[in-house]
Design an enzyme around this catalytic site. Structure first.
Site, PDB file in Angstrom:
ATOM      1  N   LYS A 124      -1.508   6.733   2.855  1.00 18.96           N
ATOM      2  CA  LYS A 124      -1.953   5.822   3.918  1.00 18.96           C
ATOM      3  C   LYS A 124      -2.160   6.539   5.254  1.00 18.96           C
ATOM      4  O   LYS A 124      -3.171   6.341   5.935  1.00 18.96           O
ATOM      5  CB  LYS A 124      -0.926   4.697   4.120  1.00 18.96           C
ATOM      6  CG  LYS A 124      -0.712   3.783   2.936  1.00 18.96           C
ATOM      7  CD  LYS A 124       0.202   2.616   3.282  1.00 18.96           C
ATOM      8  CE  LYS A 124       1.601   3.016   3.696  1.00 18.96           C
ATOM      9  NZ  LYS A 124       2.362   3.672   2.620  1.00 18.96           N
ATOM     10  N   ASN A 180       1.762   1.193  10.822  1.00 23.52           N
ATOM     11  CA  ASN A 180       2.818   1.964  10.175  1.00 23.52           C
ATOM     12  C   ASN A 180       2.755   3.455  10.501  1.00 23.52           C
ATOM     13  O   ASN A 180       3.711   4.189  10.271  1.00 23.52           O
ATOM     14  CB  ASN A 180       2.730   1.765   8.656  1.00 23.52           C
ATOM     15  CG  ASN A 180       3.947   2.299   7.938  1.00 23.52           C
ATOM     16  OD1 ASN A 180       5.071   1.862   8.184  1.00 23.52           O
ATOM     17  ND2 ASN A 180       3.743   3.242   7.041  1.00 23.52           N
ATOM     18  N   HIS A 194      10.054   1.142  -2.903  1.00 20.53           N
ATOM     19  CA  HIS A 194      10.673   0.073  -2.105  1.00 20.53           C
ATOM     20  C   HIS A 194      11.108  -1.118  -2.956  1.00 20.53           C
ATOM     21  O   HIS A 194      11.099  -2.264  -2.487  1.00 20.53           O
ATOM     22  CB  HIS A 194       9.702  -0.413  -1.020  1.00 20.53           C
ATOM     23  CG  HIS A 194       9.176   0.676  -0.140  1.00 20.53           C
ATOM     24  ND1 HIS A 194       9.999   1.534   0.553  1.00 20.53           N
ATOM     25  CD2 HIS A 194       7.904   1.058   0.159  1.00 20.53           C
ATOM     26  CE1 HIS A 194       9.258   2.391   1.248  1.00 20.53           C
ATOM     27  NE2 HIS A 194       7.987   2.133   1.011  1.00 20.53           N
TER      28      HIS A 194
END
Length: 455
Positions: free
Chosen positions: A120, A143, A193
């Site tokens: 990302k 982020n 996660h």
């Protein structure tokens, strides 16, 4: 900062006062909202004294509040704020949702949203670089470590509207209700996660919500490589208008990759392919993006070129904090004709194996193990390659320099967390860069150490 009349006279509770939380408070106050704020740390609370109501929303009366804005780091599946807010009938959102609500008052603009398990940050930074190279106003945030609300709004220029490029984690998407991206992209999905979700399918569904919020006439871009990304893409083909869904596999640009010094390896080919599809959806042409990609310098701590001396390339991949993140770095440098990677690894281990890296052991000329994981990794790797038990970073670098030949690569890609010897992966990467530059100066380039990112 970004302000909006949408928040005027409303009441908000902000839980978590790190970078995005503090930027959120400032935006809301400047927009004329009433704010309750809280953090377990005293320092950020003190910074807001006399400007907000300092109270913990989990024990306060939230009746009449318009929303609770929480840090993405707060685990909604086990934090009491989720139940407290539900009982009060107050939505729990994040700063990206506030940005979405503020968009109507901003000058004409477009928004790009980029998500995925891996890649990302690199893709977000590359998209920003390509848009800037094309002469359009651009900001990146989310982020990647830059709170979007804390930045000045973009104004259009003679080339066109400004573009906000957002890196979005699944946590941020969970806290967003109405973000309609002009271009949304999903790079890949792999298990990650899972302590925050009921299972992998729930994690994948979180990523998919980015596209569910889109209008049918906006663009969606998908990487190629895993079944879960393909499944989400298939749903979007059915709901988007024809021609608005793009699959980026990189086959048409693979011949160009040799000229991209900061984008080597198959993982970066996909990152570049997605970035190109995004900017083309914004109207940027091949004549604009093709000469810009070779000038992309990459991100600090992610396959960062810190020096080249005596024909040896030195790479800082400190952000690779687990074996799955290190594997693409090892894959990026196959033998030519002999193995040429001098791999510095170790730290605080997140597991007891290097299985994800194993397919690329043949690319490694020698390994140099450091930190708590050093003895375990040395035992794992010794059957496959030469191993040096270096223990400390400086010793590993010195040993690698003595062993490396012209054409080789000395790479810090730890496959571990940093906390045994360093404050965080950024401090570890900065140490690597500084030691390399001291040992091979004056050929090493300088770099601003403040340009860190969050993954």
């Amino acid at each position: 900062m970004i302000v909006s009349p949408a928040f005027l006279g409303k009441r908000y509770a902000v839980l978590g006062l790190a970078r995005s939380g503090l930027a959120t408070v400032e935006t809301l106050l400047a927009s004329g909202a009433q704010v309750m704020a809280w953090d377990t740390r005293e320092e950020p609370r003190a910074a807001l004294a006399d400007r907000v109501e300092l109270a913990d929303p989990t024990s306060a009366d939230l009746t009449g509040y318009d929303a609770v804005i929480v840090s993405p780091g707060i685990p909604l599946n086990r934090h009491p704020i989720t139940e407290v807010a539900a009982q009060a009938g107050v939505p729990v959102i994040g700063d990206i949702e506030l940005f979405s609500q503020a968009r109507a008052a901003l000058p004409p603009h477009k928004v790009v949203g980029i998500t995925g398990t891996n890649g990302k940050s690199t893709t977000t930074a590359l998209v920003r670089h390509l848009i800037e190279s094309a002469g359009l106003p651009v900001l990146m945030g989310g982020n990647i470590g830059l709170p979007i609300l804390g930045q000045e709004p973009l104004a259009p220029n003679e080339r066109g509207a400004g573009v906000y490029v957002l890196e979005l984690s699944s946590y941020q998407i969970d806290l967003t209700r109405s973000l309609d991206c002009d271009v949304a992209a999903l790079l890949n999905i792999t298990p990650d996660h899972l302590d925050r979700y009921e299972g992998f399918s729930a994690y994948a569904a979180s990523k998919a919500r980015l596209f569910a919020m889109q209008s049918a006439d906006h663009h969606a871009v998908f990487g190629i490589g895993d079944d879960d990304t393909a499944a989400i893409a298939g749903i979007q083909v059915a709901r988007h208008e024809p021609g608005r869904v793009n699959f980026a596999d990189g086959r048409d640009i693979v011949s160009l990759q040799k000229d991209w010094p900061s984008l080597q390896g198959p993982h970066n080919l996909q990152n570049a392919a997605v970035a190109i599809a995004i900017v083309e959806a914004l109207g940027i042409t091949r004549d604009q993006w093709e000469p810009a990609i070779p000038t992309f310098s990459g991100l600090p701590h992610r396959m960062e070129r810190v020096a080249e001396a005596n024909g040896v390339l030195f790479l800082n991949d400190s952000k690779a904090t687990n074996p799955a993140s290190t594997a693409p770095a090892l894959a990026a440098f196959p033998p030519d004709p002999d193995p040429r990677i001098h791999w510095i690894l170790g730290g605080l281990p997140k597991g007891e194996d290097l299985d994800e890296c194993a397919p690329f052991f043949g690319n490694v000329a020698a390994a140099y193990t450091i930190g708590d994981a050093g003895p375990m990794f040395a035992d794992l790797l010794r059957p496959h390659m030469t191993v040096h038990r270096s223990e400390m970073m400086a010793e590993a670098i010195r040993e690698a320099i003595t062993q490396a030949k012209p054409g080789d690569v000395v790479m810090l890609s730890p496959a571990c967390a940093s906390f045994d010897q360093f404050r965080d992966y950024e401090a570890r990467g900065n140490a690597f860069r500084q030691i390399v530059q001291a040992l091979v100066a004056p050929e090493a380039p300088e770099r601003d150490d403040d340009d860190g990112v969050i993954d």
